[in-house]
Design an enzyme around this catalytic site. Structure first.
Site, PDB file in Angstrom:
ATOM      1  N   CYS A  48     134.426 -60.419 -11.316  1.00 34.93           N
ATOM      2  CA  CYS A  48     135.034 -60.363  -9.971  1.00 34.93           C
ATOM      3  C   CYS A  48     136.443 -60.947  -9.926  1.00 34.93           C
ATOM      4  O   CYS A  48     137.129 -60.825  -8.917  1.00 34.93           O
ATOM      5  CB  CYS A  48     134.132 -61.061  -8.957  1.00 34.93           C
ATOM      6  SG  CYS A  48     132.535 -60.250  -8.817  1.00 34.93           S
ATOM      7  N   HIS A  78     138.363 -63.316  -3.077  1.00 32.37           N
ATOM      8  CA  HIS A  78     137.351 -62.347  -3.503  1.00 32.37           C
ATOM      9  C   HIS A  78     136.227 -62.380  -2.484  1.00 32.37           C
ATOM     10  O   HIS A  78     135.713 -63.455  -2.134  1.00 32.37           O
ATOM     11  CB  HIS A  78     136.856 -62.711  -4.899  1.00 32.37           C
ATOM     12  CG  HIS A  78     135.552 -62.067  -5.244  1.00 32.37           C
ATOM     13  ND1 HIS A  78     135.355 -60.712  -5.139  1.00 32.37           N
ATOM     14  CD2 HIS A  78     134.374 -62.595  -5.666  1.00 32.37           C
ATOM     15  CE1 HIS A  78     134.106 -60.433  -5.482  1.00 32.37           C
ATOM     16  NE2 HIS A  78     133.493 -61.556  -5.804  1.00 32.37           N
ATOM     17  N   ASN A  91     130.087 -57.223  -1.432  1.00 31.04           N
ATOM     18  CA  ASN A  91     130.840 -57.713  -2.591  1.00 31.04           C
ATOM     19  C   ASN A  91     131.102 -56.521  -3.515  1.00 31.04           C
ATOM     20  O   ASN A  91     130.156 -55.961  -4.075  1.00 31.04           O
ATOM     21  CB  ASN A  91     130.007 -58.803  -3.280  1.00 31.04           C
ATOM     22  CG  ASN A  91     130.677 -59.391  -4.512  1.00 31.04           C
ATOM     23  OD1 ASN A  91     131.574 -58.777  -5.089  1.00 31.04           O
ATOM     24  ND2 ASN A  91     130.230 -60.563  -4.909  1.00 31.04           N
TER      25      ASN A  91
HETATM   26  O1  UT7 Z   1     130.945 -62.081  -6.988  1.00 30.26           O
HETATM   27  C1  UT7 Z   1     130.659 -63.025  -7.972  1.00 30.26           C
HETATM   28  C2  UT7 Z   1     130.164 -64.248  -7.403  1.00 30.26           C
HETATM   29  N1  UT7 Z   1     128.931 -64.053  -6.668  1.00 30.26           N
HETATM   30  C3  UT7 Z   1     128.722 -64.809  -5.619  1.00 30.26           C
HETATM   31  O2  UT7 Z   1     129.594 -65.549  -5.255  1.00 30.26           O
HETATM   32  C4  UT7 Z   1     127.354 -64.843  -4.970  1.00 30.26           C
HETATM   33  C5  UT7 Z   1     126.956 -66.287  -4.771  1.00 30.26           C
HETATM   34  N2  UT7 Z   1     125.634 -66.506  -4.233  1.00 30.26           N
HETATM   35  C6  UT7 Z   1     125.263 -66.147  -2.983  1.00 30.26           C
HETATM   36  O3  UT7 Z   1     126.006 -65.495  -2.283  1.00 30.26           O
HETATM   37  C7  UT7 Z   1     123.945 -66.625  -2.467  1.00 30.26           C
HETATM   38  O4  UT7 Z   1     123.412 -67.593  -3.345  1.00 30.26           O
HETATM   39  C8  UT7 Z   1     122.897 -65.480  -2.281  1.00 30.26           C
HETATM   40  C9  UT7 Z   1     123.312 -64.586  -1.135  1.00 30.26           C
HETATM   41  C10 UT7 Z   1     122.748 -64.693  -3.569  1.00 30.26           C
HETATM   42  C11 UT7 Z   1     121.545 -66.080  -1.931  1.00 30.26           C
HETATM   43  O5  UT7 Z   1     121.664 -66.870  -0.742  1.00 30.26           O
HETATM   44  P1  UT7 Z   1     121.105 -68.364  -0.711  1.00 30.26           P
HETATM   45  O6  UT7 Z   1     121.382 -68.873   0.644  1.00 30.26           O
HETATM   46  O7  UT7 Z   1     121.698 -69.108  -1.868  1.00 30.26           O
HETATM   47  O8  UT7 Z   1     119.563 -68.134  -0.881  1.00 30.26           O
HETATM   48  P2  UT7 Z   1     118.583 -68.720  -2.001  1.00 30.26           P
HETATM   49  O9  UT7 Z   1     118.785 -68.003  -3.291  1.00 30.26           O
HETATM   50  O10 UT7 Z   1     118.650 -70.205  -1.994  1.00 30.26           O
HETATM   51  O11 UT7 Z   1     117.189 -68.307  -1.418  1.00 30.26           O
HETATM   52  C12 UT7 Z   1     116.658 -68.916  -0.213  1.00 30.26           C
HETATM   53  C13 UT7 Z   1     115.369 -68.210   0.114  1.00 30.26           C
HETATM   54  C14 UT7 Z   1     114.418 -68.108  -1.078  1.00 30.26           C
HETATM   55  O12 UT7 Z   1     113.102 -68.239  -0.607  1.00 30.26           O
HETATM   56  P3  UT7 Z   1     112.329 -69.649  -0.712  1.00 30.26           P
HETATM   57  O13 UT7 Z   1     112.293 -69.980  -2.167  1.00 30.26           O
HETATM   58  O14 UT7 Z   1     113.144 -70.621   0.090  1.00 30.26           O
HETATM   59  O15 UT7 Z   1     111.003 -69.347  -0.098  1.00 30.26           O
HETATM   60  C15 UT7 Z   1     114.628 -66.703  -1.573  1.00 30.26           C
HETATM   61  O16 UT7 Z   1     113.519 -66.187  -2.253  1.00 30.26           O
HETATM   62  O17 UT7 Z   1     115.624 -66.871   0.518  1.00 30.26           O
HETATM   63  C16 UT7 Z   1     114.861 -65.964  -0.292  1.00 30.26           C
HETATM   64  N3  UT7 Z   1     115.652 -64.745  -0.449  1.00 30.26           N
HETATM   65  C17 UT7 Z   1     115.625 -63.758   0.472  1.00 30.26           C
HETATM   66  N4  UT7 Z   1     114.948 -63.629   1.628  1.00 30.26           N
HETATM   67  C18 UT7 Z   1     115.155 -62.505   2.346  1.00 30.26           C
HETATM   68  C19 UT7 Z   1     116.508 -64.402  -1.443  1.00 30.26           C
HETATM   69  N5  UT7 Z   1     117.036 -63.194  -1.185  1.00 30.26           N
HETATM   70  C20 UT7 Z   1     116.498 -62.772  -0.020  1.00 30.26           C
HETATM   71  C21 UT7 Z   1     116.662 -61.617   0.773  1.00 30.26           C
HETATM   72  N6  UT7 Z   1     115.979 -61.530   1.929  1.00 30.26           N
HETATM   73  N7  UT7 Z   1     117.487 -60.622   0.409  1.00 30.26           N
END
Ligand code: UT7
EC number: 2.3.1.180
Length: 352
Positions: A119, A261, A291
Site C-alpha cells: 500500500c 493511504h 482500501n
Molecule cells: O492497507 C494496508 C494496511 N491495512 C490496514 O491498515 C488495515 C488495518 N486493520 C484494520 O483496519 C482493522 O484491524 C480491521 C478492520 C481489519 C478489523 O477491525 P478491528 O476493530 O481491529 O477488529 P478486530 O480484528 O479486533 O475484531 C473485533 C471483533 C472480533 O470478534 P471477537 O473476537 O471480539 O468476538 C472479530 O472476530 O470483530 C470480529 N470481526 C467482525 N465482525 C463482524 C472481524 N471482522 C468482522 C466483520 N464483521 N467483518
C-alpha cells in the site's frame, strides 16, 4: 516548502491526474448477505460503505490502462519516457505489468517497470518517478497505482473482504522548477522487514513455491494481522509525515491537506489527530471505495480534485503505510490541472 534542490536543478512536477474504478459496486448490505457481518459493523470499524470490484477476467492492467489514459489526457500529452506501475496484484508474477500497460497505451519503447511496496507503492513510485526526472533519465513519467485485491482476498474472509476494493489512479510528472505548483518532494521512505508476517500472501513466490498440490489453498490468499497492522499504520504514517515536515522545515500548520493511504477511516483520523491536524484538512474517500492498495492515494486525489475540495496552491502532505512493512511520505503543492476525467464521466471535463 519547495523540494530540495537536485544536482540537475530540475524538479518533478505533477501535471496530469486520472483514475478509474470498475463499474461493479459492492455494498456492505451485499456483503452482509453472504458473510457473517453487518453494515453497522463495517461502517463503525472502518468507515467504508461500498467498494468497486473487478469483473472475473478483469486484471490489474485493464484498470491501470484506463487510469493511465485519463492521466495522459489530463496532462495533454501522449508521450512519456517511462511508465511505472505500483501494484501488489500484477497480472502475472513474471513479467512486470508496466510494459503491457505502456504498449496498450501506445507508449511502446518507453521504459516500464513495476514497484512492489504494497500500500506504500504509490509514494515509492512517486519518489522513483521523480528521481528519473531529476536525474535527467526521463522528461515525463506516467505513474499508475493499480490493484485488484479482489483477486487475492478470500471471499469468505470477513475481515479482509470488507476492507478491500479494486481501482487505479495515475499521475503524469514532468521536468520543471522546484518553485512551481505541482513540484513533488521532500520524501521520507522506510521499511522494517521484521514485520513481514503481518501482511502476506504466503504462497506463490520462491519461498513457498506454487507447485500444484503443495500449497495450502489458504496460503494463496492475502492474510493480515489486522489489529497489529492498525497500530503500525497509525504510528508509522504519523512518524513518517513528521519526518517529512522536519526535512522541509515545515510545521503541521503549514499543511492544507493531509492525503493518507485510505486504509480505514479510524486510522486516518488517528493520524490526523496525532499530527495535530484539524479533521477538516483530512482528504478521504475510503467510504466509497474501501482500501484500494497502491491506487488509494491517487484515487483520493482525483476524488478531491473533481469535487473541488482541493484547490491549486494548497500544500499537501501524502503519507502511506503497507506490507513489508513499508511506509513513506511526500510533500506537494497542488497544481492547476486543466482537466480531470472522473471514472464514470469519461466524456466529462473538470478543472481542478
Ligand atoms: O492497507 C494496508 C494496511 N491495512 C490496514 O491498515 C488495515 C488495518 N486493520 C484494520 O483496519 C482493522 O484491524 C480491521 C478492520 C481489519 C478489523 O477491525 P478491528 O476493530 O481491529 O477488529 P478486530 O480484528 O479486533 O475484531 C473485533 C471483533 C472480533 O470478534 P471477537 O473476537 O471480539 O468476538 C472479530 O472476530 O470483530 C470480529 N470481526 C467482525 N465482525 C463482524 C472481524 N471482522 C468482522 C466483520 N464483521 N467483518
Amino acid at each position: 516548502m519547495p523540494p530540495p534542490p537536485s544536482p540537475s536543478g530540475r524538479a518533478a512536477v505533477l501535471c496530469g491526474l486520472g483514475s478509474w474504478l470498475p463499474p461493479r459496486v459492492v455494498t456492505n448490505e451485499e456483503l452482509s448477505r453472504r458473510l457473517d457481518t453487518s453494515d453497522a459493523w463495517i461502517r463503525t470499524r472502518t468507515g467504508i460503505s461500498r467498494r468497486h470490484i473487478a469483473e472475473p477476467g478483469q486484471a490489474t492492467s485493464d484498470l491501470a490502462v484506463e487510469a493511465g489514459r485519463r492521466a495522459l489526457r489530463s496532462a495533454g500529452t501522449d508521450d512519456v519516457d517511462a511508465v511505472v506501475v505500483a501494484t501488489t496484484t500484477p497480472d502475472r508474477s513474471c513479467p512486470a505489468t508496466a510494459p503491457l500497460v505502456a504498449s496498450r497505451l501506445g507508449l511502446r519503447g518507453a521504459a516500464a517497470f513495476d514497484i512492489s511496496a504494497v500500500c506504500t507503492g504509490f509514494v515509492y513510485g512517486l519518489a522513483s518517478a521523480a528521481s528519473l526526472i531529476t536525474a535527467g533519465v526521463a522528461t515525463r513519467v506516467l505513474l499508475i497505482g493499480a490493484d485488484t485485491y479482489s483477486t487475492i482476498v478470500d471471499p469468505h474472509d470477513r475481515t479482509n473482504a470488507i476492507i478491500f476494493g479494486d481501482g487505479a489512479g495515475a499521475v503524469v510528472l514532468r521536468g520543471g522548477r522546484a518553485d512551481e505548483p505541482g513540484a513533488v518532494g521532500h520524501f521520507d521512505l522506510g521499511s522494517d522487514g521484521t514485520g513481514e508476517e503481518l501482511i502476506m500472501v504466503a504462497a506463490g513466490g520462491s519461498r513457498q513455491r506454487s507447485t500444484p498440490g503443495e500449497a495450502d489453498p489458504q496460503d494463496r490468499y492475502f492474510a493480515m494481522r489486522g489489529k497489529e497492522v492498525f497500530r503500525h499504520a497509525v504510528t508509522r504514517m504519523t512518524a513518517s509525515a513528521q519526518a517529512t515536515l522536519t526535512m522541509a522545515d515545515c510545521k503541521v500548520e503549514d499543511i492544507d491537506r493531509l492525503v493518507p493511504h485510505q486504509a480505514n477511516l479510524r486510522i486516518l483520523r488517528s493520524v490526523a489527530e496525532d499530527l495535530g491536524l484539524p479533521p477538516e484538512r483530512l482528504v478521504t474517500n475510503v467510504e466509497s471505495v474501501g482500501n484500494t492498495g497502491a491506487a488509494s492515494i491517487p484515487l483520493a486525489l482525483a476524488d478531491a480534485a473533481t469535487r473541488h475540495t482541493v484547490q491549486p496552491g494548497e500544500r499537501m502532505l501524502l503519507t502511506a503505510f503497507g506490507g513489508g512493512l513499508t511506509w513513506g511520505s511526500c510533500l506537494l503543492t497542488w497544481p492547476a490541472l486543466s482537466r480531470i476525467d472522473t471514472p464514470h464521466n469519461t466524456g466529462g471535463t473538470q478543472a481542478s
